[in-house]
Enzyme design. Structure first.
Site, PDB file in Angstrom:
ATOM      1  CG  MET A   1     -10.400 148.163 -10.868  1.00 26.44           C
ATOM      2  SD  MET A   1     -11.928 148.245 -10.630  1.00 26.44           S
ATOM      3  CE  MET A   1     -12.752 146.547 -10.756  1.00 26.44           C
TER       4      MET A   1
ATOM      5  CE  LYS B   1     -17.631 155.476 -12.533  1.00 28.05           C
ATOM      6  NZ  LYS B   1     -18.505 154.593 -11.845  1.00 28.05           N
TER       7      LYS B   1
ATOM      8  CG  ASP C   1     -16.619 154.615 -18.822  1.00 23.97           C
ATOM      9  OD1 ASP C   1     -17.526 155.786 -18.586  1.00 23.97           O
ATOM     10  OD2 ASP C   1     -17.056 153.473 -18.398  1.00 23.97           O
TER      11      ASP C   1
HETATM   12  N1  SAH Z   1     -14.760 146.344 -18.279  1.00 20.15           N
HETATM   13  C1  SAH Z   1     -13.486 146.471 -18.398  1.00 20.15           C
HETATM   14  C2  SAH Z   1     -12.862 146.455 -16.758  1.00 20.15           C
HETATM   15  C3  SAH Z   1     -13.244 147.686 -16.023  1.00 20.15           C
HETATM   16  S1  SAH Z   1     -12.064 147.559 -14.300  1.00 20.15           S
HETATM   17  C4  SAH Z   1     -13.137 145.217 -19.107  1.00 20.15           C
HETATM   18  O1  SAH Z   1     -13.747 144.216 -19.408  1.00 20.15           O
HETATM   19  O2  SAH Z   1     -11.876 145.168 -19.446  1.00 20.15           O
HETATM   20  C5  SAH Z   1     -10.823 148.538 -14.837  1.00 20.15           C
HETATM   21  C6  SAH Z   1      -9.881 147.791 -14.630  1.00 20.15           C
HETATM   22  O3  SAH Z   1      -9.157 146.786 -15.718  1.00 20.15           O
HETATM   23  C7  SAH Z   1      -8.203 148.395 -14.740  1.00 20.15           C
HETATM   24  O4  SAH Z   1      -8.134 148.900 -13.190  1.00 20.15           O
HETATM   25  C8  SAH Z   1      -7.529 147.505 -15.000  1.00 20.15           C
HETATM   26  O5  SAH Z   1      -7.167 146.532 -13.838  1.00 20.15           O
HETATM   27  C9  SAH Z   1      -8.109 146.650 -15.881  1.00 20.15           C
HETATM   28  N2  SAH Z   1      -7.723 147.065 -17.367  1.00 20.15           N
HETATM   29  C10 SAH Z   1      -8.554 147.797 -18.179  1.00 20.15           C
HETATM   30  N3  SAH Z   1      -7.963 148.068 -19.420  1.00 20.15           N
HETATM   31  C11 SAH Z   1      -6.685 147.666 -19.289  1.00 20.15           C
HETATM   32  C12 SAH Z   1      -5.586 147.582 -20.119  1.00 20.15           C
HETATM   33  N4  SAH Z   1      -5.742 148.047 -21.438  1.00 20.15           N
HETATM   34  N5  SAH Z   1      -4.566 146.977 -19.802  1.00 20.15           N
HETATM   35  C13 SAH Z   1      -4.292 146.517 -18.429  1.00 20.15           C
HETATM   36  N6  SAH Z   1      -5.562 146.686 -17.560  1.00 20.15           N
HETATM   37  C14 SAH Z   1      -6.639 146.966 -17.936  1.00 20.15           C
END
Ligand code: SAH
Length: 258
Positions: free
Chosen positions: A177, A64, A42
């Site tokens: 998000m 995406k 991803d």
């Molecule tokens: N499965 C992922 C989340 C997916 S949704 C998890 O468990 O982390 C994607 C959202 O996660 C992004 O829009 C952001 O809000 C957050 N996100 C993911 N990685 C991030 C990072 N390294 N720093 C800050 N926000 C992050």
């Protein structure tokens, strides 16, 4: 994809890649990658992780990014199953944890409908790991007895109703998000009279270009704009933000600027 090779044993590993720093992958994750025939990865996974996979493994980006719709979920599901049937072990590498807003269960379910065995390897979710790396605990004795992880953007594009509930509670509220919805989210907290609640926004947590801003409900929007915070970012609302090592100094600095 041609004739099915009957010697192939299809299987799928849903693997949580962690929040970005490639060293935050689990050992079990490394082992899974080492036996991958195909890796589907991803947007929010670090490409450095692909070096754990054999050189001969097929590596496919199925990201995406928000706003782009290069790969729809249906297309990813089909690709994943096709590759498993034709090549064997597919590692589906997903940002953070596969089951925290990762649509992981949809992929598991789809693979299941083809009787392809699925293993899940959890990852460090950004929701807990990113605050943690900033030394912001999601719970802390006397300050926070629970934490909510909520989406700022539901499938119909709205902020989740749960944010209205969470804003009434003493819980730590972590919103994924949600950066684009920050103006609206701040209003929800204000409507509950929580103007002074500490808040933080962390961009690109755990990576080299990590950026953090802290403030209060009343100031966090302006500070984020001033510091040009961009996605991917997560929002943290809660008293625990005041434990950040530089909370007091940063609050004073911003007060002096504005
Ligand atoms: N499965 C992922 C989340 C997916 S949704 C998890 O468990 O982390 C994607 C959202 O996660 C992004 O829009 C952001 O809000 C957050 N996100 C993911 N990685 C991030 C990072 N390294 N720093 C800050 N926000 C992050």
């Amino acid at each position: 994809m041609g004739e099915r090779n009957l010697n192939i044993e299809p299987k799928i590993t849903l693997l949580g890649a962690g929040p970005g720093d490639p060293d935050l992958l689990t050992l079990k994750g490394v082992k899974a990658l080492q036996t991958a025939d195909v890796v589907l990865y991803d947007a929010l996974t670090n490409e450095a992780l692909l070096t754990h996979a054999p050189a001969a493994a097929i590596k496919v980006y199925v990201g995406k990014r928000s706003g782009e719709h290069s790969f729809e979920q249906d297309a990813i599901n089909k690709l994943m199953v096709d590759y498993a049937l034709n090549y064997g072990h597919v590692v589906r590498l997903k940002g953070g944890d596969p089951f925290v807003f990762g649509r992981g269960y949809e992929e598991l379910d789809y693979a299941d409908s083809y009787n392809i065995p699925v293993t899940v390897i959890p990852g460090i979710s950004s929701s807990i790991g990113v605050p943690g790396l900033q030394q912001i605990p999601v719970t802390h004795r006397g300050l926070s007895e629970s934490f909510w992880v909520i989406t700022g953007t539901t499938s119909n594009g709205q902020v989740s109703d749960d944010i209205y509930q969470a804003a009434k509670s003493n819980a730590t509220v972590i919103i994924l998000m949600g950066l684009k919805k920050l103006p609206q989210i701040v209003e929800i907290f204000k409507a509950e009279g929580r103007h002074d609640l500490p808040a933080a926004v962390v961009q690109n947590g755990s990576s080299d270009n990590e950026k953090l801003v802290v403030g209060k409900v009343d100031s966090i929007l302006e500070i984020s704009k001033k510091e040009k915070i961009e996605a991917p970012a997560l929002l943290i609302f809660g008293e625990v933000v005041s434990l950040h090592p530089s909370f007091k100094t940063l609050i004073k600095q911003y007060a002096a600027i504005s």
